[in-house]
Design an enzyme around this catalytic site. Sequence first.
Site, PDB file in Angstrom:
ATOM      1  N   LYS A   1     -27.952  11.283  39.347  1.00  0.00           N
ATOM      2  CA  LYS A   1     -26.684  11.247  40.076  1.00  0.00           C
ATOM      3  C   LYS A   1     -26.720  10.236  41.220  1.00  0.00           C
ATOM      4  O   LYS A   1     -25.701   9.627  41.535  1.00  0.00           O
ATOM      5  CB  LYS A   1     -26.309  12.640  40.579  1.00  0.00           C
ATOM      6  CG  LYS A   1     -25.785  13.526  39.450  1.00  0.00           C
ATOM      7  CD  LYS A   1     -25.227  14.830  39.956  1.00  0.00           C
ATOM      8  CE  LYS A   1     -24.745  15.688  38.793  1.00  0.00           C
ATOM      9  NZ  LYS A   1     -24.400  17.053  39.219  1.00  0.00           N
TER      10      LYS A   1
ATOM     11  N   LYS B   1     -25.983  13.203  25.351  1.00  0.00           N
ATOM     12  CA  LYS B   1     -25.237  14.458  25.300  1.00  0.00           C
ATOM     13  C   LYS B   1     -23.737  14.172  25.410  1.00  0.00           C
ATOM     14  O   LYS B   1     -23.326  13.280  26.151  1.00  0.00           O
ATOM     15  CB  LYS B   1     -25.694  15.330  26.481  1.00  0.00           C
ATOM     16  CG  LYS B   1     -25.211  16.763  26.434  1.00  0.00           C
ATOM     17  CD  LYS B   1     -25.746  17.555  27.618  1.00  0.00           C
ATOM     18  CE  LYS B   1     -24.606  18.133  28.424  1.00  0.00           C
ATOM     19  NZ  LYS B   1     -25.001  19.046  29.480  1.00  0.00           N
TER      20      LYS B   1
ATOM     21  N   LYS C   1     -18.229  15.154  29.586  1.00  0.00           N
ATOM     22  CA  LYS C   1     -16.852  14.987  30.023  1.00  0.00           C
ATOM     23  C   LYS C   1     -16.709  13.808  30.972  1.00  0.00           C
ATOM     24  O   LYS C   1     -15.615  13.341  31.221  1.00  0.00           O
ATOM     25  CB  LYS C   1     -16.363  16.273  30.687  1.00  0.00           C
ATOM     26  CG  LYS C   1     -17.240  16.776  31.824  1.00  0.00           C
ATOM     27  CD  LYS C   1     -16.834  18.178  32.245  1.00  0.00           C
ATOM     28  CE  LYS C   1     -17.824  18.706  33.278  1.00  0.00           C
ATOM     29  NZ  LYS C   1     -17.586  20.107  33.597  1.00  0.00           N
TER      30      LYS C   1
END
Length: 345
Positions: free
Chosen positions: A127, A209, A212
């Site tokens: 992140k 993966k 969204k």
Amino acid sequence: MAEKTVLNQTEEKQEKKKVLFSGIQPSGKITIGNYVGAIKNWLTLQEDYDSIFCIVDLHAITVAQEPSELRANTWNLLALYLACGLNPEKSTIFVQSHVPCHAELAWALNTVTYVGELNRMTQFKDKCARHADNINMGLMDYPVLMASDILLYQTDLVPVGADQKQHLELSRDIAQRFNSRYGTTFVVPEPYIAKHGSRIMSLQDAGAKMSKSDENENAFISMTDTPDEIRRKFKRAVTDSDTRVRFGDDKPEISNLLTIYSAFAGCTVQEAEKEFEGAGYGVFKPRIADAVIAVLEPIQKEQKRLLADKAYLNTVLAEGAEKAYYRARRTLTKVYKKLGFVPRA
Ligand code: TRP
């Protein structure tokens, strides 16, 4: 008299059910990956466990959120939980920020967590790379807040995907450390590995993966996608140059599509392979879309109906928060006592 005994026995039995906790962030769109990997499994788990399903809005703000969108996403996720079949009579369904104990316990747990441990978290490092302009303290502290979520409810089991394993491991370390320093306070949680723990990968890159937050809209199917969008995305899904619908390490894209098909058509991967034996991708792809649409359409309809009934949704949230608060407060009181805080008179 006899009736009372029976009642007591069922109560006792309920008390002995293992506690299960999980949550999803109300950030952005929820994908069929979240559905297959989490919500769909929760439906069966809520029958056997004392289940707590949270909407983790405190976690969501660790990356920049548009407030109006966060609010809308929270309502949408609540309505989705219910539309999928999570039952507020059986499970505790609530919004994290409604129970202040989560933030309070996180503060206490911060004092038994080392900066070095948080620095090592892979998700934190990822992140930081993705949000280099917003490396805030919350982002770093995210795993401690997650530990707080879990430990507050004396959770036995946490169903988590592979990407959250490291965070759960840290929760266990924090629990054990607190217990050994202050005396037994927390249940040390275990990961719950789903029997059908299928991981859904991106439709554009079977090595990643399904997410969204993917920039490429074709990479994921959102729970709110229309039938046309779903058909189009499967049509554009990346495949290999072979033509056989077969599961295998050498065919990651087709394996992913087979996993999706089996999850939505309600069959095993082997059955799906048989069904499409001799058929090419041109036949297979629209059939996957059909299977997904058949599941999503009624969920979307119900979600829409629920979103129009804010009074009901508010009742669910109020009851969920009350049930959660009662339990969370008990743990927090215990923690404060162990730490040596003078109780409020
Ligand atoms: N970090 C989890 C995720 O992104 C969400 C989460 C927050 C969670 N608190 C939790 C999951 C507690 C399980 C238990 O998937």
